[in-house]
Design a protein around this motif. Structure first.
Motif, mmCIF file in Angstrom:
data_model
loop_
_atom_site.group_PDB
_atom_site.id
_atom_site.type_symbol
_atom_site.label_atom_id
_atom_site.label_comp_id
_atom_site.label_asym_id
_atom_site.label_seq_id
_atom_site.Cartn_x
_atom_site.Cartn_y
_atom_site.Cartn_z
ATOM 1 N N UNK A 485 0.817 -1.195 0.000
ATOM 2 C CA UNK A 485 0.000 0.000 0.000
ATOM 3 C C UNK A 485 0.862 1.262 0.000
ATOM 4 N N UNK A 486 0.537 2.190 -0.866
ATOM 5 C CA UNK A 486 1.240 3.472 -0.917
ATOM 6 C C UNK A 486 0.233 4.585 -0.655
ATOM 7 N N UNK A 487 0.579 5.498 0.244
ATOM 8 C CA UNK A 487 -0.309 6.636 0.522
ATOM 9 C C UNK A 487 0.414 7.935 0.180
ATOM 10 N N UNK A 488 0.035 8.586 -0.908
ATOM 11 C CA UNK A 488 0.644 9.890 -1.199
ATOM 12 C C UNK A 488 0.077 10.921 -0.220
ATOM 13 N N UNK A 489 0.953 11.665 0.458
ATOM 14 C CA UNK A 489 0.463 12.699 1.377
ATOM 15 C C UNK A 489 1.038 14.057 1.002
ATOM 16 N N UNK A 490 0.224 15.089 1.153
ATOM 17 C CA UNK A 490 0.706 16.445 0.875
ATOM 18 C C UNK A 490 1.016 17.141 2.194
ATOM 19 N N UNK A 491 0.491 16.613 3.293
ATOM 20 C CA UNK A 491 0.722 17.199 4.609
ATOM 21 C C UNK A 491 0.065 16.296 5.630
ATOM 22 N N UNK A 492 0.215 16.630 6.890
ATOM 23 C CA UNK A 492 -0.436 15.818 7.919
ATOM 24 C C UNK A 492 -1.573 16.650 8.484
ATOM 25 N N UNK A 510 2.733 -0.595 4.484
ATOM 26 C CA UNK A 510 2.237 0.716 4.071
ATOM 27 C C UNK A 510 3.407 1.692 3.995
ATOM 28 N N UNK A 511 3.463 2.446 2.903
ATOM 29 C CA UNK A 511 4.486 3.483 2.780
ATOM 30 C C UNK A 511 3.795 4.797 2.461
ATOM 31 N N UNK A 568 -1.012 -7.287 -4.057
ATOM 32 C CA UNK A 568 -1.596 -6.323 -4.980
ATOM 33 C C UNK A 568 -1.007 -4.943 -4.712
ATOM 34 N N UNK A 569 -0.854 -4.150 -5.765
ATOM 35 C CA UNK A 569 -0.417 -2.769 -5.576
ATOM 36 C C UNK A 569 -1.654 -1.926 -5.285
ATOM 37 N N UNK A 570 -1.637 -1.232 -4.153
ATOM 38 C CA UNK A 570 -2.792 -0.439 -3.746
ATOM 39 C C UNK A 570 -2.336 0.993 -3.495
ATOM 40 N N UNK A 571 -3.088 1.964 -4.006
ATOM 41 C CA UNK A 571 -2.792 3.361 -3.711
ATOM 42 C C UNK A 571 -3.963 3.921 -2.917
ATOM 43 N N UNK A 572 -3.680 4.445 -1.748
ATOM 44 C CA UNK A 572 -4.742 5.048 -0.944
ATOM 45 C C UNK A 572 -4.620 6.566 -1.070
ATOM 46 N N UNK A 573 -5.657 7.206 -1.596
ATOM 47 C CA UNK A 573 -5.592 8.636 -1.841
ATOM 48 C C UNK A 573 -6.419 9.403 -0.819
ATOM 49 N N UNK A 574 -5.776 10.212 0.007
ATOM 50 C CA UNK A 574 -6.540 11.093 0.880
ATOM 51 C C UNK A 574 -7.072 12.218 -0.003
#
Lengths: 620, 620
Positions: A485-492, A510-511, A568-574
């Motif tokens: 799982x990859x989570x792109x973050x722009x901020x917290x 998770x990364x 599986x490659x998973x992208x979690x988008x906030x």
């Protein structure tokens, strides 16, 4: 809001159960199915005259023999369709008859011809209807195109609402038109006999080309071809047999006979009257209107004639709005047209077909400047192509069935096929350069279109097929997978935390990934990560070109390649969702862009990627 | 594909590290910063004449005293800005100076005035530049609007590529223009003195209103206001101090003096020459062109004059393409404008600002028919508003600092503020009905816009803030949740199985939902479910109105309410992605529609819903 507007315009949705089959008595059925055929008497004679006059006003006298020939053709085609009704009592359009008896391609050719013709029927009927109005009110001539578009929009709207009120209400214009038209012929002939109306000879004709050609056989054939538009719409009854009361085929057959007789009488009557009164075509006034003015004067009877003509012509356009969507839905179910055309809308009508037809007809009207006689050379090609294929199919049908009296039935349809085939050749030959070439070109284009759509659906079905998969194997893999799982973050912030939490509930692998576009922002993320990141590692990507998307996509592609066999490659988008649509213009929309790119992108790796959207809704 | 087109048009992306600060020598700097100011001599005199001529050609003699008054104003404003340069050696635009010293609202007023003015500078410069061309080639007059749009597009394109070649290349048009313009004045005066050129009196003027008003003080003030457009662009150097070589402020100050002297000389020179030659404004030819033809004839020198004028005017438009995006990025960073304007594009320029400016200026050109004199009443209002606020701010600045000689410095800036303030009142008063009202109206609209944007960002920041959240608590909840997963299925095939599998890997509480639109399809799903559905229950929803979306949304809302405290609501969407974009037109796109509706919908329940997209890519 949009839904409410829709509701006011089109009415409440109707449940499927309401799709009842309302049966029509013969008198009603004649009104419903005849408007297309009968309305053609409003322009067919004029189209003959417009061709003949090219050889001078003297040539106009040929209109009568030509009209008689067309009436003969009408009798032949009428008998052919009488037989089609009995051969296909459940309703046989040209597409179905040709498809069943001659094969796929003849069926598709008939379908293409019919679709083209439905569009032309709308365009021709509406322009002719508007011409009836502008003949009575010449000041409206300048805005005839706008009037045509308005009429098309009106008919389309009525059909989108779901025009269930067939029968009674719809009987008024056809019977009114027949009555006033027959009255015109009777009164006209009577006044001529009693001498209260003097036969005149044709006069100078402003706005029309006169005597620029010599009277050749070719010109006569062209006039004949132009007049054949009188036959359009004659097939309507055979398509709609199922709406007749029992016994359907018998009732439909009798109605057909009544219609053919009426049509022949009115067509011959108006042609004779036109001849006797020496009427010649004018640019700004229709022939029927000229005859009407001479016979009735300009009083209420004349106005009733024009209003009746306009009304039946617009009703004729309405016929296509039933036929086109129905045929395209059949084609869509057979996968020759886009699936969306097969959907019954929430008012139980085929919305997409109706809108498609309205758009195509409007385009034609605009392109041809709202002038009936410029559209006529395109018209009738499709009709006669469909006639010929349908009748040929019927010959085969009787031959295959070999029922009682099949030889005679075959012979009748064979004569119909021959006659319409010959006429088709005459029409194409004489009108080719005047516009028929457009239709000749469009038919193969349609065929190619049908074929590509069908192949696409076949390819999709094949790709989606479960052939070769085993259900057991598919189960086994279910929960043992470890997703990457990859989570792109722009901020917290509150917008990203739910996504991180969800990601952690999914997998241990998770990364979080941040792209370093602005150093200050990145520094803030790193700082907060200690407290909020828990066990999730944070990867910061360089972005030499200040793009957020580029480095992310690169990272995802690389990470796929690194451990290709692992889960599986998973992208979690906030994604924080703004409270109103226009607020979203104030944000960078990176999540939405990424989502779209990720769904459509493939090829890097053989694998598809799961995209998870964790929205956080702003309240204001 | 789109990316390649972009690359050819705009060049390869540039890394952030390339954003070097190239320092300019005085000679280069003069060329870079003066084009806006100097180019105004191409139209300022003409604008004075166009007003005066309303009182008859006799009134034209007043142009000289008016020009002298403007030159005096120029000296005052020049000294004020000389001081601004030394007061804000790091570069102080009107926004910064007003914001720092007078507060938020004056700062924003100055910003609004400047933004409006940048747009007007582009529109006015480009239309005047095109007028210089059409004066030499009258046949182009008819397509002046198209030429303007072309010029704007060209300058915008050059800026999108990243116009780094300042300096040498850009020195050619300004110095060329100054040379040919000074030559015009010198040669003109010399020929008048030697008598080889006869002074003429003004003649009949086609296409221009003449002598329709009496020569009132108001008209004179209006002419003065129109001439004040000569001062536009004078502030450019004070904005760009940081690009000068060291000592920056000193070099910038000297460059400013050189520019003011040049500007005054050229403006007075052309006004005198115009008077002596008796030139009056014409519709199709500029005043400068008329003077040029009389002095140089129609040979190469005349053409060089027109070409130089057009070139410097288009370069003047270019100045705004640096200023507008820079100011809007500062405003965007301060959260008064949409965040997207703060982004440096991949060629290290502010793409969105550049495109915004090009669009706004193009709209203005079209609206005002590409005519300079119709745009002029709007122009200068913003400039003088910004001047006044900036100079007032400087007074406050010196007063606060109380440095050496602060009283004198305050006085100089005070005089500047007073003078520009009075001129502002004159401009607004005399041009109000001719278009200045548009700007007067636009400034508060801009302020309201700035304010709403700022409030929105503040509201978002507050909502996203972590204030009051505890990291520990947030961790605890992570994996203990049991998600409630719903999978809408349209059928059982390779497109839906991966979604089902993924859903089962997420949670034990998975429900598949099918909507019963077509009974045959539903029956097929039920049948296959035994083999492929495993432990997942299948719920079939009725759809009385044949809608797929409606019943699904209802079901989801209900299921949220049923067990509101149990885990997160998750929707897993199987989506097959077609191989090409146009193939997607052949499918119903229900998954995409559902995705969009689910992301934006909220309110049913207090909870947000996670949306998971499991794509299956078709290969053909």
């Amino acid at each position: 809001m949009a839904f409410n507007v829709r509701r006011v315009l089109l009415g409440d949705p109707l449940p499927t159960a309401h799709e009842a089959h309302h049966r029509l008595a013969k008198v009603q059925a004649l009104a419903v199915f005849s408007s297309d055929a009968l309305s053609s008497v409003a322009y067919a004679t004029e189209e003959i005259l417009l061709v003949l006059v090219l050889a001078g006003t003297g040539a106009l006298q040929l209109s009568l023999p030509i009209a008689l020939a067309i009436a003969g053709l009408l009798a032949i085609v009428g008998s052919s369709y009488y037989q089609t009704i009995h051969g296909y009592p459940s309703g046989g359009g040209a597409y179905i008859v040709a498809y069943d008896n001659l094969g796929v391609w003849p069926g598709l050719i008939a379908a293409a011809a019919l679709l083209i013709d439905y569009v032309l029927t709308v365009a021709v009927s509406v322009t002719a209807g508007v011409a009836a109005i502008t003949s009575a009110v010449p000041s409206l001539y300048a805005c005839r195109v706008e009037l045509c578009l308005l009429a098309i929009a009106f008919v389309a709207w009525a059909n989108l609402r779901g025009l269930r009120e067939s029968g009674t209400l719809f009987s008024v214009p056809p019977y009114g038109f027949v009555t006033i038209f027959l009255a015109l012929i009777v009164v006209g002939l009577a006044r001529l006999v009693t001498g209260s109306l003097a036969p005149a000879s044709a006069q100078a004709i402003p706005g029309v080309e006169v005597g620029v050609q010599s009277l050749t056989l070719f010109l006569v054939l062209r006039a004949f071809a132009a007049g054949c538009t009188a036959l359009t719409g004659i097939e309507a009854i055979s398509n709609g047999i199922r709406t007749f009361q029992k016994p359907e085929a018998d009732n439909a057959g009798k109605t057909l006979i009544a219609m053919v007789v009426l049509l022949a009488t009115m067509f011959l009557g108006i042609t004779v009257l036109t001849r006797l009164l020496g009427v010649a075509p004018l640019e700004h006034e229709t022939v029927v209107s000229q005859v009407g003015r001479q016979v009735f004067g300009t009083g209420p009877l004349y106005l009733a004639l024009q209003a009746g003509t306009a009304a039946i012509l617009i009703l004729a356009a309405n016929t296509s709005f039933a036929g086109f969507p129905r045929l395209s839905s059949i084609l869509a179910r057979d996968r020759y047209l886009p699936r969306q055309l097969a959907n019954l809308g929430d008012r139980l009508v085929f919305n997409n077909g109706i809108m498609g037809l309205a758009l195509l007809a409007s385009a034609l009207v605009v392109l041809f400047g709202g002038q009936t006689h410029r559209l006529i050379p395109l018209y009738a090609v499709g009709v006669f192509l469909a006639f010929t294929l349908c009748q040929s199919g019927m010959v085969r049908h009787w031959y295959r069935e070999k029922g009682k009296g099949w030889r005679l039935k075959s012979a009748v349809n064979g004569m119909g096929a021959m006659a319409t085939g010959v006429v088709l050749i005459v029409i194409v030959g004489s009108k080719l350069v005047h516009g028929a070439w457009i239709v000749i070109l469009l038919v193969p284009v349609c065929l190619w279109f049908f074929h590509s759509i069908r192949s696409h659906y076949a390819a999709v079905a094949e790709q989606l097929s479960l052939e070769g998969l085993k259900p057991e194997k598919w189960v086994g893999l279910a929960s043992r997978r470890r997703h990457k799982v990859v989570v792109p973050v722009s901020g917290i912030h509150r917008g990203t935390l739910p996504a991180l939490r969800f990601a952690r509930s999914l997998s241990k692998d998770v990364t979080a990934v941040a792209v370093d576009v602005e150093p200050e922002v990145t520094a803030a993320v790193r700082e907060k990560w200690a407290a909020w990141g828990h066990d999730v590692p944070l990867v910061v990507l360089d972005s030499p070109y200040r793009s957020t998307l580029g480095p992310l996509l690169e990272y995802l592609a690389e990470s796929d390649q690194r451990k290709p066999n692992r889960g599986l490659a998973v992208v979690v988008l906030p994604e924080f969702v703004t409270a109103t649509r226009w607020h979203s213009l104030l944000h960078n929309q990176t999540a939405q862009l990424l989502k779209r790119v990720l769904v459509y992108r493939r090829g890097h790796t053989a694998k598809d990627r799961v995209i998870i959207d964790v929205p956080y809704h702003l309240r204001r």
